[in-house]
Design a protein around this motif. Structure first.
Motif, short mmCIF file in Angstrom:
data_model
loop_
_atom_site.label_atom_id
_atom_site.label_comp_id
_atom_site.label_asym_id
_atom_site.label_seq_id
_atom_site.Cartn_x
_atom_site.Cartn_y
_atom_site.Cartn_z
N MET A 92 0.81 -1.23 0.00
CA MET A 92 0.00 0.00 0.00
C MET A 92 0.84 1.29 0.00
O MET A 92 0.54 2.21 -0.74
CB MET A 92 -0.99 0.01 1.17
N PRO A 93 1.92 1.37 0.81
CA PRO A 93 2.71 2.61 0.78
C PRO A 93 3.27 2.90 -0.62
O PRO A 93 3.25 4.06 -1.07
CB PRO A 93 3.85 2.33 1.78
N ALA A 94 3.74 1.86 -1.30
CA ALA A 94 4.31 2.06 -2.65
C ALA A 94 3.23 2.49 -3.64
O ALA A 94 3.46 3.34 -4.51
CB ALA A 94 4.98 0.78 -3.12
N ILE A 95 2.03 1.90 -3.50
CA ILE A 95 0.93 2.27 -4.41
C ILE A 95 0.55 3.74 -4.19
O ILE A 95 0.39 4.51 -5.14
CB ILE A 95 -0.28 1.33 -4.22
N HIS A 96 0.44 4.15 -2.91
CA HIS A 96 0.11 5.55 -2.61
C HIS A 96 1.16 6.50 -3.18
O HIS A 96 0.84 7.56 -3.70
CB HIS A 96 0.02 5.77 -1.09
N PRO A 153 -0.52 8.22 -6.83
CA PRO A 153 -1.22 8.99 -5.80
C PRO A 153 -2.68 9.31 -6.15
O PRO A 153 -3.49 9.54 -5.24
CB PRO A 153 -0.39 10.28 -5.69
N ASP A 154 -3.02 9.33 -7.44
CA ASP A 154 -4.40 9.70 -7.81
C ASP A 154 -5.32 8.49 -7.96
O ASP A 154 -6.49 8.62 -8.31
CB ASP A 154 -4.41 10.50 -9.13
N LEU A 155 -4.75 7.30 -7.74
CA LEU A 155 -5.57 6.10 -7.83
C LEU A 155 -6.14 5.80 -6.44
O LEU A 155 -5.40 5.75 -5.47
CB LEU A 155 -4.69 4.92 -8.29
N LEU A 210 -0.59 -1.00 -11.99
CA LEU A 210 -0.75 -1.34 -10.58
C LEU A 210 -0.01 -2.66 -10.28
O LEU A 210 0.71 -2.78 -9.29
CB LEU A 210 -2.24 -1.48 -10.25
N GLY A 211 -0.20 -3.64 -11.18
CA GLY A 211 0.47 -4.94 -11.02
C GLY A 211 1.98 -4.79 -11.01
O GLY A 211 2.68 -5.43 -10.21
N ASN A 212 2.50 -3.89 -11.86
CA ASN A 212 3.95 -3.70 -11.93
C ASN A 212 4.50 -3.07 -10.66
O ASN A 212 5.62 -3.37 -10.24
CB ASN A 212 4.34 -2.88 -13.16
#
Length: 300
Positions: free
Chosen positions: A114-118, A122-124, A288-290
């Protein structure tokens, strides 16, 4: 037929099929029950046939009703995809992504990704739902979820799959009972093996991974969660297979168990994403998968 069914009528029908209850279908559709009933009656008179049998206690769909629901679902998914396509074209890395995730992955993987995705997307906005594989599969096919983080392979119909990384299995023994620090798969005592109840896909993957396809694993000891099973192992009731990510996340740290890895063929489950092949946001999902892949590969 004078004019075709409206999307609203089809949505009412699909909502009724999903909830099997007029009141719940109306709530889910944000209309009153009388509006929903009237909409469905209009649909039936338009099509000139009965789709739903209404009795006091239950809702029964006719054979034709079932077929209309199936086709309505395809039509509604296509309409949703059309609107998604327009917004995805404007800004593919913006907006809401509804992600389903199974319980044998969620608590161990989410804190890491989650931290990496945020940070990187950031807009997802991720909306998460945790459930068993079969439920999530149904929700992605009906369009209620965009994609699912799964242990593959899983038969979910005609979906796109994106494998991300391998998660190796380890064995948990009661403290002091492990035959060594690393074992061969053939050393596993199947009569002592406890796995999650049917329906948690980890069970199928564990059996397949260790080529134990149901031969000896004990069903009567099937726990409901990995945490429960570890406590049962600690109490001396048997041994179990744990996903590596659960061990790394510290699931077994406080329990009186010994964790052993395999030295011959290392059984693994493949963690990956699935989504409907027709979903126009595939590029977003791949991005997102990457991100998940990167986090896990650098971590691993």
């Amino acid at each position: 037929m004078s004019f075709p069914p409206t999307l609203k009528q089809l949505r009412y029908l699909v909502a009724l099929h999903r909830t099997n209850h007029f009141g719940k279908a109306a709530d889910a559709s944000h209309v009153t029950q009388s509006t929903l009933s009237a909409g469905l009656q209009e649909l039936e008179s338009l099509l000139g046939t009965q789709l739903v049998e209404r009795t006091k206690r239950s809702v029964m769909f006719t054979a034709l009703g079932e077929e209309v629901v199936r086709r309505a679902q395809v039509i509604l998914n296509d309409v949703d995809d059309l609107t998604d396509m327009a917004s995805a074209a404007k800004d593919p890395l913006k907006g809401i992504v509804r992600l389903g995730i199974i319980p044998t992955i969620a608590p161990f993987l989410l804190p890491r990704i989650m931290p990496a995705i945020h940070e990187r997307l950031p807009d997802l906005e991720l909306h998460l739902r945790e459930d068993k594989s079969a439920e999530l599969c149904e929700l992605v096919r009906s369009g209620e979820l965009d994609l699912v983080l799964f242990a593959l392979p899983y038969a979910c119909g005609d979906v796109a799959e994106m494998p991300l990384f391998h998660d190796p299995f380890m064995v948990a023994y009661p403290h002091g009972q492990a035959p060594g620090e690393r074992i061969n798969t053939t050393d596993l005592d199947e009569s002592r093996l406890m796995l999650l109840e049917e329906g948690h896909c980890l069970r199928d993957h564990a059996l397949e991974a260790c080529q134990l396809v149901g031969r000896g694993a004990r069903r009567e000891m099937a726990g409901t969660s990995l945490g429960t099973i570890i406590q049962m192992v600690a109490a001396g009731h048997g041994i179990t297979l744990l996903p590596g990510m659960a061990v790394e996340a510290g699931l077994a740290d406080k329990a009186r168990v010994d964790i052993v890895s395999f030295k011959d063929m290392i059984p693994t489950r493949t963690i990956g994403l699935i989504w409907r092949k027709t979903n126009p946001r595939a590029a977003t999902f791949e991005t997102l998968g990457n991100v998940i892949k990167d986090v896990m590969h650098h971590h691993g």
